[in-house]
Write an enzyme that holds these catalytic residues in place. Sequence first.
Site, short mmCIF file in Angstrom:
data_model
loop_
_atom_site.label_atom_id
_atom_site.label_comp_id
_atom_site.label_asym_id
_atom_site.label_seq_id
_atom_site.Cartn_x
_atom_site.Cartn_y
_atom_site.Cartn_z
N PRO A 93 41.34 -20.04 112.11
CA PRO A 93 42.81 -20.08 111.55
C PRO A 93 43.52 -20.91 112.48
O PRO A 93 44.44 -20.98 112.16
CB PRO A 93 42.76 -18.36 111.16
CG PRO A 93 41.45 -18.41 111.51
CD PRO A 93 40.36 -19.03 111.96
N GLU A 120 34.44 -12.39 116.90
CA GLU A 120 35.91 -12.65 117.30
C GLU A 120 36.02 -13.81 117.20
O GLU A 120 37.22 -14.07 117.90
CB GLU A 120 36.41 -11.48 117.77
CG GLU A 120 35.86 -10.26 117.82
CD GLU A 120 36.58 -9.87 117.00
OE1 GLU A 120 35.74 -9.77 116.23
OE2 GLU A 120 37.84 -10.06 116.03
N ARG A 158 30.75 -35.48 99.54
CA ARG A 158 30.87 -35.82 98.14
C ARG A 158 31.31 -37.27 98.22
O ARG A 158 31.81 -38.46 97.22
CB ARG A 158 32.42 -34.95 96.94
CG ARG A 158 31.36 -33.58 96.41
CD ARG A 158 32.68 -32.57 96.42
NE ARG A 158 33.80 -33.39 95.28
CZ ARG A 158 32.45 -33.18 93.80
NH1 ARG A 158 31.66 -32.87 93.40
NH2 ARG A 158 33.19 -33.97 92.69
N ASP A 173 38.42 -37.70 91.62
CA ASP A 173 39.07 -36.38 92.08
C ASP A 173 40.11 -36.19 91.83
O ASP A 173 40.34 -37.40 92.69
CB ASP A 173 37.71 -35.98 92.84
CG ASP A 173 36.85 -35.24 92.21
OD1 ASP A 173 35.92 -34.74 93.46
OD2 ASP A 173 36.16 -35.28 91.06
N1 LIG Z 1 40.42 -19.73 107.95
C1 LIG Z 1 39.31 -20.30 107.92
O1 LIG Z 1 38.86 -22.05 107.83
C2 LIG Z 1 38.45 -19.95 108.73
C3 LIG Z 1 37.17 -19.94 109.90
C4 LIG Z 1 36.52 -18.99 110.80
C5 LIG Z 1 36.78 -17.66 110.79
N2 LIG Z 1 36.23 -16.78 110.84
C6 LIG Z 1 35.50 -17.09 111.91
C7 LIG Z 1 35.93 -17.78 113.63
C8 LIG Z 1 36.11 -16.65 114.62
C9 LIG Z 1 34.52 -15.28 113.91
C10 LIG Z 1 34.93 -15.32 112.85
N3 LIG Z 1 37.67 -17.60 109.86
C11 LIG Z 1 38.51 -18.51 109.05
#
Ligand SMILES: NC(=O)c1ccc(NC2CCCC2)nc1
Length: 250
Positions: A93, A120, A158, A173
């Site tokens: 994230p 984590e 793609r 697309d």
């Molecule tokens: N929004 C995303 O792209 C995303 C990517 C990895 C994640 N979780 C992973 C990251 C570290 C441990 C779990 N959550 C969300």
Amino acid sequence: MWIGVVSLFPDMFDALTQQGVVGRAVEKQRIALEFWNPRDYATDRHRSVDDRPYGGGPGMLMKVDTLRAAIFAARERAQQATGLVPTVIYLSPQGRKLDQQGVQALASAGPLVVVAGRYEGIDERVVESDIDEEWSIGDYVLSGGELPAMVLIDAAARLIPGVLGHQDSAVEDSFNDGLLDCPHYTRPEIIDGRQVPDVLLSGNHAAIKRWRLKQSLGRTWQRRPDLLEGRPLDAEQRKLLNEFIEEHAL
Ligand SMILES: NC(=O)c1ccc(NC2CCCC2)nc1
């Protein structure tokens, strides 16, 4: 396109490789997909792949030595297979928000090593030293990086020439020209009294192309006006959008 994946759950990627567009592309060797599992580099009796966070707190992090060994092995293979240094990507994230422009950049960036985190996450020093780009598929937290990795790989695949049966569909697309997609229709001609727009039954391909562009412009204006801000419209597109707006003026 060569893609290496570092993941504790490589079998999850069967969803990508065993069927559909990407599955066929792998079969036709348009895409090479290889996997490295950090657990294969574990040397202790329990084959541990996670480790406790300094400073305490809930959860675990991916163990540094097994993760790095997997990343190094994938990077090495990328260079051996393509002669190029791969771009190493981590999904989280905290990464740059993935959009079609980002996908296009990644699809033409040469070999990729995609690192899927678990627990984590990973040690920040590994991000600093071994990850080239951090990407996010959206503002939400998932239990692993595997699903985001598959999203990224599917979107990039793609765009590889020859991957989509009908190459135009990649170009037409939605988002490929920065607009939302137009509405689509197929049989039957009437569903619960709702008919297919006449133009699509007319066989007039110029009119159909015009109608579809007008719908894409109009829907983008209605649903995602932000996409129009960064996108200049030519005279024809401006004319079509104005027509749409007049027809839909409340
Ligand atoms: N929004 C995303 O792209 C995303 C990517 C990895 C994640 N979780 C992973 C990251 C570290 C441990 C779990 N959550 C969300």
